[in-house]
Scaffold this active site. Structure first.
Site, PDB file in Angstrom:
ATOM      1  N   HIS A  95       2.043 -14.892   1.289  1.00 36.64           N
ATOM      2  CA  HIS A  95       0.628 -14.871   0.911  1.00 36.64           C
ATOM      3  C   HIS A  95       0.234 -13.452   0.518  1.00 36.64           C
ATOM      4  O   HIS A  95       0.908 -12.486   0.872  1.00 36.64           O
ATOM      5  CB  HIS A  95      -0.260 -15.311   2.076  1.00 36.64           C
ATOM      6  CG  HIS A  95      -0.432 -14.233   3.100  1.00 36.64           C
ATOM      7  ND1 HIS A  95       0.493 -13.988   4.093  1.00 36.64           N
ATOM      8  CD2 HIS A  95      -1.414 -13.302   3.264  1.00 36.64           C
ATOM      9  CE1 HIS A  95       0.077 -12.959   4.835  1.00 36.64           C
ATOM     10  NE2 HIS A  95      -1.078 -12.536   4.349  1.00 36.64           N
ATOM     11  N   ARG A 155      14.154  -2.778  -9.706  1.00 32.43           N
ATOM     12  CA  ARG A 155      14.826  -2.905 -10.998  1.00 32.43           C
ATOM     13  C   ARG A 155      16.261  -3.341 -10.742  1.00 32.43           C
ATOM     14  O   ARG A 155      16.808  -3.109  -9.658  1.00 32.43           O
ATOM     15  CB  ARG A 155      14.776  -1.611 -11.794  1.00 32.43           C
ATOM     16  CG  ARG A 155      15.571  -0.475 -11.188  1.00 32.43           C
ATOM     17  CD  ARG A 155      15.472   0.788 -12.072  1.00 32.43           C
ATOM     18  NE  ARG A 155      16.292   1.847 -11.530  1.00 32.43           N
ATOM     19  CZ  ARG A 155      17.595   2.005 -11.784  1.00 32.43           C
ATOM     20  NH1 ARG A 155      18.226   1.173 -12.574  1.00 32.43           N
ATOM     21  NH2 ARG A 155      18.270   2.999 -11.245  1.00 32.43           N
TER      22      ARG A 155
END
Length: 178
Positions: A95, A155
Site C-alpha cells: 500500500h 536500474r
C-alpha cells in the site's frame, strides 16, 4: 508501471483516514504478529506466522532475515515464491497513502530470488524468478527474471543473459573448480 488500484479520498490526507480503509483490529493484530516475527530466529516459525495470521503466500524454504517488515495494512497481497531470501531490514509494501488518494497493489516475488539487506519493495511490482536485488535498492518497478538490479531508483545492472555469461566465466576461471 506498477500495478496498483487507486482509491481517491476527500478531506484530510489518506493516512489520516487510515481506519476508513482498513480495520483497526486487523492492523493491531498484524503489528503484533509482525513484531514477534521480526525478532524470531527460526525461519519456519516466521513463515508459519506469515501464512497463518497474515494470510501471506510464502513458498517452501523461503527465508525472511532478521527485522524484515512486511506490509501491516495488506500483507495478504504479498506473494513470495519458494527458496527465496529476503535480506535484513527489508520492507515489503502493498500500500501507499498519498495526499489525495491511497493505492494498493500485489507484490509478487518469484522463486529463488535474492533480495539484499535494507531494500524497499513498493506496491504493485513483480520480481521474476532467480532475480537478484542489490542491498539498499528501491524496487519501484518490475524486475525481469534472472536479472541483477540495484540502486535508488532501481536500474538493471545485468540482464539474465549477462548474468549467465558471468556465471559460466566464473566457473571456467575459478581454480577451485578444477
Amino acid at each position: 508501471m506498477r500495478k496498483t488500484t487507486r482509491y481517491p479520498i476527500q478531506g484530510a490526507n489518506s493516512l489520516w483516514q487510515i481506519y476508513k480503509t482498513v480495520s483497526f483490529w486487523k492492523v493491531f493484530k498484524n503489528v503484533i504478529v509482525i513484531l514477534i516475527a521480526r525478532y524470531t530466529p527460526f525461519m519456519s516459525w516466521k513463515v508459519w506466522m506469515y501464512r497463518k495470521f497474515l494470510k501471506m503466500k510464502v513458498g517452501d524454504h523461503t527465508a525472511f532475515a532478521f527485522m524484515v517488515m512486511p506490509d501491516i495494512m495488506f500483507p495478504e497481497k504479498i506473494n513470495v515464491g519458494k527458496n527465496t531470501i529476503i535480506g535484513y531490514h527489508t520492507t515489503i509494501l502493498a500500500h501507499e497513502y498519498l495526499i489525495d488518494e491511497y493505492r494498493v497493489g500485489e507484490v509478487r516475488i518469484g522463486d529463488e530470488v535474492m533480495i539484499g539487506a535494507n531494500s524497499t519493495i513498493l506496491p504493485g511490482v513483480e520480481i521474476g524468478d532467480r532475480a537478484t536485488v542489490s542491498a539498499g535498492t528501491l524496487v519501484n518497478r518490475n524486475v525481469p527474471p534472472g536479472s541483477f538490479v540495484g540502486g535508488n531508483p532501481m536500474r538493471v545492472i545485468y540482464t539474465k543473459e549477462e548474468m549467465e555469461k558471468r556465471r559460466n566465466h566464473d566457473r571456467l576461471t575459478d581454480p577451485l573448480n578444477k
